[in-house]
Design an enzyme around this catalytic site. Structure first.
Site, short mmCIF file in Angstrom:
data_model
loop_
_atom_site.label_atom_id
_atom_site.label_comp_id
_atom_site.label_asym_id
_atom_site.label_seq_id
_atom_site.Cartn_x
_atom_site.Cartn_y
_atom_site.Cartn_z
N GLY A 1 24.69 73.29 54.89
CA GLY A 1 23.55 72.54 55.41
C GLY A 1 23.71 72.12 56.86
O GLY A 1 24.59 72.58 57.56
N HIS B 1 23.08 79.68 61.27
CA HIS B 1 22.64 79.86 59.88
C HIS B 1 21.34 80.67 59.84
O HIS B 1 21.16 81.53 59.00
CB HIS B 1 22.39 78.51 59.21
N GLY C 1 28.96 84.45 58.27
CA GLY C 1 29.07 84.57 59.72
C GLY C 1 30.48 84.92 60.17
O GLY C 1 31.46 84.45 59.59
N LEU D 1 21.51 72.87 59.13
CA LEU D 1 21.36 74.26 59.59
C LEU D 1 20.99 74.35 61.08
O LEU D 1 20.28 73.50 61.61
CB LEU D 1 20.30 74.97 58.74
N GLN E 1 36.63 72.06 49.29
CA GLN E 1 37.23 72.75 50.42
C GLN E 1 37.64 71.81 51.55
O GLN E 1 38.08 72.26 52.60
CB GLN E 1 36.31 73.86 50.95
N GLN F 1 37.30 83.34 56.80
CA GLN F 1 36.52 83.19 55.57
C GLN F 1 35.83 84.51 55.20
O GLN F 1 35.83 84.92 54.04
CB GLN F 1 35.48 82.09 55.77
N ILE G 1 26.56 83.25 66.74
CA ILE G 1 25.46 82.78 67.59
C ILE G 1 25.98 81.60 68.43
O ILE G 1 26.64 80.69 67.90
CB ILE G 1 24.25 82.33 66.74
P1 AMP Z 1 28.69 76.39 57.10
O1 AMP Z 1 27.41 75.70 56.81
O2 AMP Z 1 29.37 75.90 58.35
O3 AMP Z 1 29.60 76.50 55.91
O4 AMP Z 1 28.30 77.90 57.46
C1 AMP Z 1 27.56 78.68 56.57
C2 AMP Z 1 27.56 80.09 57.06
O5 AMP Z 1 26.97 80.16 58.37
C3 AMP Z 1 28.98 80.69 57.19
O6 AMP Z 1 28.97 82.03 56.73
C4 AMP Z 1 29.24 80.60 58.65
O7 AMP Z 1 30.17 81.58 59.12
C5 AMP Z 1 27.85 80.85 59.23
N1 AMP Z 1 27.78 80.33 60.59
C6 AMP Z 1 28.08 79.07 61.00
N2 AMP Z 1 27.97 78.97 62.33
C7 AMP Z 1 27.59 80.20 62.79
C8 AMP Z 1 27.32 80.74 64.08
N3 AMP Z 1 27.41 80.01 65.19
N4 AMP Z 1 26.97 82.03 64.16
C9 AMP Z 1 26.88 82.80 63.03
N5 AMP Z 1 27.12 82.35 61.79
C10 AMP Z 1 27.47 81.07 61.66
#
Ligand code: AMP
Length: 280
Positions: free
Chosen positions: A31, A37, A147, A33, A61, A153, A176
């Site tokens: 979340g 995301h 991502g 976002l 985690q 991960q 991004i």
């Molecule tokens: P999180 O909410 O931080 O657990 O991220 C959820 C998903 O979004 C994960 O697969 C992250 O790798 C991806 N994600 C988070 N930040 C970015 C970013 N800046 N660019 C691309 N994917 C991202």
């Protein structure tokens, strides 16, 4: 777009979609976002008939001294972003829905999880693998989107899916960034103005490293040093790690012969930020 809190509601909806022959994509998130995301959701919407976004700050985690309580949350904002991006369903379970009192089964991995973030976050990947396995079993997607921002991960999930025969295609999506280069992260909201400026040193250091590697440098030690030297030039930055590893095994390399991941974790004040690049 629907927002549901229970596993049963997700199962019923997905069953209905599958009866109609529709494909399902899953984007697991915690979340708060942002555009990072959104890029995953955009990709999922382009490749699937229906997209499920899970929004769950997974307690399993987080280590005992980590930011579980303070992790930013805003479901209304998340819902608006998901709806605009074309997602069909948000799964937003309470921790009790995912982990009953007698919960005692875990998904653990012997390789890939000991180094990089696994060193400072020893229980992190067990929590990630367990929750992602549960989400895969609940949603039963055709494809799931992760991502490259969290490169370790992504590697761990790919390996888990292969080991445990999930039969789900894992799609990795590029990092991004903000206009000035900082990788987008929900944790960037922790940074005050001064820290936000200092945080630029992560992407700057990797840019220097990438330039050196692209110019043909094969000595991983030199690459590591160039990145480290840029990072130490910023007084507010405290290095957790700077690693050059094989992109398949995540083992440290001396020479750059195949695909590598250059990954860093750096504290800016109390906030731990990660960033990386991959040279395929
Ligand atoms: P999180 O909410 O931080 O657990 O991220 C959820 C998903 O979004 C994960 O697969 C992250 O790798 C991806 N994600 C988070 N930040 C970015 C970013 N800046 N660019 C691309 N994917 C991202």
């Amino acid at each position: 777009m629907k927002i549901v809190n229970t596993i049963q509601e997700v199962r019923e909806q997905v069953k209905e979609w599958k009866k109609q022959g529709l494909s399902v994509g899953l984007v697991p998130t915690m979340g708060y976002l942002h555009e990072g995301h959104k890029s995953l959701i955009d990709c999922a919407v382009a490749e699937n008939d229906k997209v499920v976004v899970s929004v769950f700050v997974n307690p399993m985690q987080f280590g005992p001294k980590e930011d579980l309580e303070s992790y930013p949350r805003d479901l209304d904002r998340d819902a608006a972003l998901c709806e605009k991006a074309g997602a069909a369903l948000i799964f937003h379970p309470a921790p009790e829905e995912m982990y009953h009192d007698d919960f005692s089964s875990f998904v653990d991995m012997n390789t890939l999880t000991g180094g990089l973030c696994g060193k400072t976050r020893p229980i992190h990947f067990r929590g990630v693998c367990t929750v992602v396995s549960k989400l895969f079993n609940i949603v039963t997607p055709d494809k799931a989107y992760f991502g490259q921002k969290d490169a370790q991960q992504l590697a761990v999930i790919r390996h888990m899916v292969s080991d445990l025969n999930f039969g789900i295609e894992i799609v990795g999506c590029p990092i991004i960034r903000e206009e000035d280069g900082l990788a987008k992260s929900s944790r960037n909201t922790y940074l005050n103005d001064e820290e936000r400026k200092a945080a630029l040193i992560l992407s700057k250091s990797l840019k220097k490293g990438r330039e050196l590697a692209e110019a043909g440098e094969k000595d991983a030690g030199k690459l590591r040093k160039v990145i480290t030297d840029v990072l130490v030039s910023e007084p507010m930055a405290k290095i957790d790690y700077v690693e050059i590893v094989d992109w398949n095994t995540l083992d440290a390399v001396d020479r750059i012969d195949g695909p590598i991941l250059a990954a860093i974790a750096v504290y800016i004040g109390k906030t731990r930020l990660i960033d990386n690049f991959i040279l395929a």
